[in-house]
Design a protein around this motif. Structure first.
Motif, PDB file in Angstrom:
ATOM      1  N   GLU A   1      -0.815   3.063   1.101  1.00  7.72           N
ATOM      2  CA  GLU A   1      -0.250   2.331   2.248  1.00  7.72           C
ATOM      3  C   GLU A   1      -0.989   1.026   2.490  1.00  7.72           C
ATOM      4  OE1 GLU A   1       0.017   4.870   5.854  1.00  7.72           O
ATOM      5  OE2 GLU A   1      -0.275   6.436   4.337  1.00  7.72           O
ATOM      6  N   VAL A   2      -2.331   1.140   2.565  1.00  2.45           N
ATOM      7  CA  VAL A   2      -3.139  -0.041   2.844  1.00  2.45           C
ATOM      8  C   VAL A   2      -2.967  -1.068   1.729  1.00  2.45           C
ATOM      9  CG1 VAL A   2      -5.461  -0.900   3.292  1.00  2.45           C
ATOM     10  CG2 VAL A   2      -4.806   1.387   4.064  1.00  2.45           C
ATOM     11  N   ALA A   3      -2.963  -0.582   0.511  1.00  4.14           N
ATOM     12  CA  ALA A   3      -2.912  -1.486  -0.622  1.00  4.14           C
ATOM     13  C   ALA A   3      -1.525  -2.094  -0.815  1.00  4.14           C
ATOM     14  CB  ALA A   3      -3.333  -0.739  -1.881  1.00  4.14           C
ATOM     15  N   GLN A   4      -0.510  -1.449  -0.283  1.00  2.00           N
ATOM     16  CA  GLN A   4       0.877  -1.871  -0.470  1.00  2.00           C
ATOM     17  C   GLN A   4       1.180  -2.121  -1.947  1.00  2.00           C
ATOM     18  OE1 GLN A   4       1.002  -5.226   2.249  1.00  2.00           O
ATOM     19  NE2 GLN A   4       1.949  -3.919   3.800  1.00  2.00           N
ATOM     20  N   SER A   5       0.805  -1.159  -2.743  1.00  4.25           N
ATOM     21  CA  SER A   5       1.008  -1.303  -4.180  1.00  4.25           C
ATOM     22  C   SER A   5       1.074   0.086  -4.796  1.00  4.25           C
ATOM     23  CB  SER A   5      -0.152  -2.092  -4.785  1.00  4.25           C
ATOM     24  OG  SER A   5      -0.288  -1.781  -6.144  1.00  4.25           O
ATOM     25  N   ASP A   6       1.809   0.226  -5.901  1.00  9.33           N
ATOM     26  CA  ASP A   6       1.840   1.542  -6.540  1.00  9.33           C
ATOM     27  C   ASP A   6       0.701   1.684  -7.552  1.00  9.33           C
ATOM     28  OD1 ASP A   6       4.045  -0.301  -6.609  1.00  9.33           O
ATOM     29  OD2 ASP A   6       4.506   0.466  -8.616  1.00  9.33           O
ATOM     30  N   GLN A   7       0.095   0.551  -7.913  1.00  6.32           N
ATOM     31  CA  GLN A   7      -1.087   0.615  -8.771  1.00  6.32           C
ATOM     32  C   GLN A   7      -2.305   0.922  -7.883  1.00  6.32           C
ATOM     33  OE1 GLN A   7      -1.399  -0.056 -12.205  1.00  6.32           O
ATOM     34  NE2 GLN A   7       0.849   0.020 -12.227  1.00  6.32           N
ATOM     35  N   PRO A   8      -3.262   1.700  -8.388  1.00  6.58           N
ATOM     36  CA  PRO A   8      -4.462   1.908  -7.572  1.00  6.58           C
ATOM     37  C   PRO A   8      -5.218   0.581  -7.375  1.00  6.58           C
ATOM     38  CG  PRO A   8      -4.739   2.860  -9.759  1.00  6.58           C
ATOM     39  CD  PRO A   8      -3.319   2.398  -9.667  1.00  6.58           C
ATOM     40  N   VAL A   9      -5.630   0.320  -6.137  1.00 10.71           N
ATOM     41  CA  VAL A   9      -6.361  -0.912  -5.838  1.00 10.71           C
ATOM     42  C   VAL A   9      -7.766  -0.547  -5.380  1.00 10.71           C
ATOM     43  CG1 VAL A   9      -6.504  -2.892  -4.281  1.00 10.71           C
ATOM     44  CG2 VAL A   9      -4.303  -2.209  -5.219  1.00 10.71           C
ATOM     45  N   PHE A  10      -8.731  -1.230  -5.963  1.00 13.21           N
ATOM     46  CA  PHE A  10     -10.128  -0.972  -5.593  1.00 13.21           C
ATOM     47  C   PHE A  10     -10.673  -2.128  -4.782  1.00 13.21           C
ATOM     48  CE2 PHE A  10      -9.425   1.635  -9.305  1.00 13.21           C
ATOM     49  CZ  PHE A  10     -10.015   2.825  -8.930  1.00 13.21           C
TER      50      PHE A  10
END
Lengths: 260, 287
Positions: free
Chosen positions: B231-240
């Motif tokens: 949700e926070v990342a607004q992306s389907d890829q993992p975000v670090f």
């Protein structure tokens, strides 16, 4: 903490000189970073420290003695000796506890230590007391281990052992023991290679570069610099003899030197 | 280790220490004394005397072991865990941790000008836990060994650093500054694009494998890497997301970082003050 209480009336020698203080602490940090230094370099560092901290400079030997008195608690010592390879005075920070090789575990994996032990063995047991190992022979050892190191990994590991001053690459490309190994691993070397490791008759330290008695059964070995001090100048070609068995001593009967 | 073995070790160490100061004069004396040391029977009469001193000696030994353990961990830039000290070093004396810890600190300061600094715990990602901490600093029961001598004594003519150390420390400070002026955190993608622009590609001669180097900084506690939820990342890829690790917080005071960044601009006086204000703002720190 062992801070020495000073007696009254010692105006001649202010207690600052014999008490462990900021100069000793900073010198210890320096030795922790260098591990081994030529004594001339160490003295330059000591002078620099005294300038920086505005402290009086003590005799270097006394200064080192003050440090040794304090750090022996944590099984460390500054050891002063002579470099076998170039006869210069050196100083090293060493662990005095018997688990020297285990100390390597702080920066090497168990497999890497296994490789290093194998290289030590090949150097110390080299034929005719050569105390050296050809670089190709060293690289061939990695792939023989279980688990095996690739040739590239073996080369990288050898480079790391050289950079960390455990091994030295001689100018002919052979690997030899770095003085750090000779000093820090002396108990391990003496215990593991009882038959191959000799102590110099003069200074009682391990000798891997020096001269030997021509009588095969005589165990007398001398460091190059110790032999130079023991045998008088050979100006008239007078015969010199082994101090123990009396066999004629040939100065060119060397160990651990570059062979033709 | 049995108490006898330990006593023997203490006695042996004292022996070794003597070797430091005395020049062995005749051959064989060293071997001789080694053989004597190994004979148990010669210590039998000491048994009764030693029990009284044993406790304090034992404690002293544990302090010295802890000092050595701290030095070894620091040597490979590894964080020092309280649990590991208790388990690996103190073993049966782990309940004496507070007393041993205080003495260890005193010894580290005295001998080496260093001390153990407890790291601040990772900020909890769980909002409930963060609330429970109530804004207080949460300590982590992990430590790093920190140099407490004045900074000017860390002189390259006295303290030796390898070229590798200089290179990786230089790069680390660049990364820490980038994160600092980006409101103290930066996602993976942005950090990588900065590094690309600085010509630090994924694989380089100087820094080797970039990802492995970053892993190293994370492991040493200089950087912290958190996986953002979808949700926070607004992306389907993992975000670090990268932020300063506890070791960086312990070793690099904020004002030093601001000083370092502003020194790049070569400005003085009121201009410098304005610059520093804007750096604090970029770091979202109220001044």
């Amino acid at each position: 903490m062992a801070t020495t209480e000073t007696m009254n009336g010692q105006e001649q020698h202010p207690h600052e000189m014999t008490e462990y203080n900021g100069t000793h602490r900073l010198f210890m940090q320096s030795m922790l970073s260098h591990r081994i230094l030529e004594e001339s370099q160490a003295e330059v560092i000591y002078e620099k420290i005294c300038d920086m901290l505005n402290a009086d400079k003590a005799d270097f030997g006394d200064f080192v003695a003050v440090i040794n008195k304090e750090i022996s608690d944590v099984d460390l010592a500054l050891r002063r000796t002579v470099d076998e390879y170039n006869s210069s005075a050196i100083i090293a920070l060493v662990n005095t506890r018997g688990d020297e090789v285990a100390q390597l575990a702080t920066t090497y994996t168990a497999n890497e230590i296994g490789f290093f032990k194998r290289v030590l063995e090949l150097i110390v047991t080299a034929d005719d007391e050569a105390f050296s190992l050809g670089s190709m022979a060293a690289i061939r050892e990695g792939p023989k281990l279980k688990p095996a190191f690739s040739q590239r990994e073996t080369e990288e590991l050898l480079n790391k052992l050289v950079a960390d001053k455990w091994l030295m690459r001689r100018r002919d490309g052979y690997y030899v023991l770095h003085m750090r190994s000779i000093i820090e691993l002396q108990n391990y070397l003496k215990e593991t290679f009882e038959n191959e490791i000799h102590e110099c008759l003069m200074c009682m330290e391990i000798v891997t570069v020096g001269e030997r008695c021509s009588q095969g059964r005589c165990e007398v070995r001398l460091h190059t610099h110790c032999a130079a001090g023991y045998f008088p100048e050979q100006d008239n070609g007078s015969e010199i003899k082994c101090p123990t068995c009396g066999t004629t001593w040939a100065r060119d009967n060397t160990i651990g030197t570059i062979r033709q | 280790m049995s108490s006898r073995a330990r006593r023997q070790r203490i006695l042996r160490d004292e022996d070794d220490e003597d070797d430091e100061y005395t020049q062995p004069s005749t051959s064989g004396t060293q071997r001789e004394s080694k053989r004597i040391r190994q004979e148990d029977s010669s210590y039998n009469e000491l048994d009764s005397q030693l029990t009284a001193e044993q406790t304090s000696q034992d404690l002293e030994r544990k302090v010295n072991d802890t000092v050595r353990y701290a030095l070894a961990c620091e040597h490979r830039k590894q964080v020092i865990r309280k649990d590991d000290i208790a388990r690996k070093v103190l073993t049966d004396r782990s309940r004496s941790f507070p007393a041993i810890f205080d003495k260890t600190q005193a010894k580290l300061r005295h001998l080496f000008g260093m001390e153990l600094t407890e790291l601040v715990s990772k900020e909890k990602s769980n909002p409930a836990k963060r609330a429970a901490a109530n804004g207080k600093v949460v300590l982590s029961k992990t430590y790093v060994l920190r140099n407490i001598l004045p900074e000017e004594q860390n002189d390259p003519q006295i303290i030796h650093h390898t070229d590798d150390e200089y290179q990786s420390t230089g790069l680390l400070y660049v990364i820490l500054s980038l994160i600092f002026v980006n409101e103290q955190s930066m996602n993976d993608e942005l950090l990588m694009s900065h590094l690309n622009r600085l010509r630090i590609p994924e694989e380089s001669e100087t820094f080797g494998d970039r990802a492995r180097m970053l892993d190293g900084f994370v492991k040493q506690g200089y950087l912290q890497r958190q996986k953002l939820n979808a949700e926070v990342a607004q992306s389907d890829q993992p975000v670090f997301q990268y932020s300063w690790g506890p070791r960086a917080k312990a070793e690099v005071p904020e004002q030093n970082m601001v000083g370092l960044i502003s020194s790049v601009y070569h400005v003085q006086g009121s201009e410098l003050d304005r610059l520093q204000d804007s750096i604090y703002k970029a770091a979202s720190i109220d001044t």
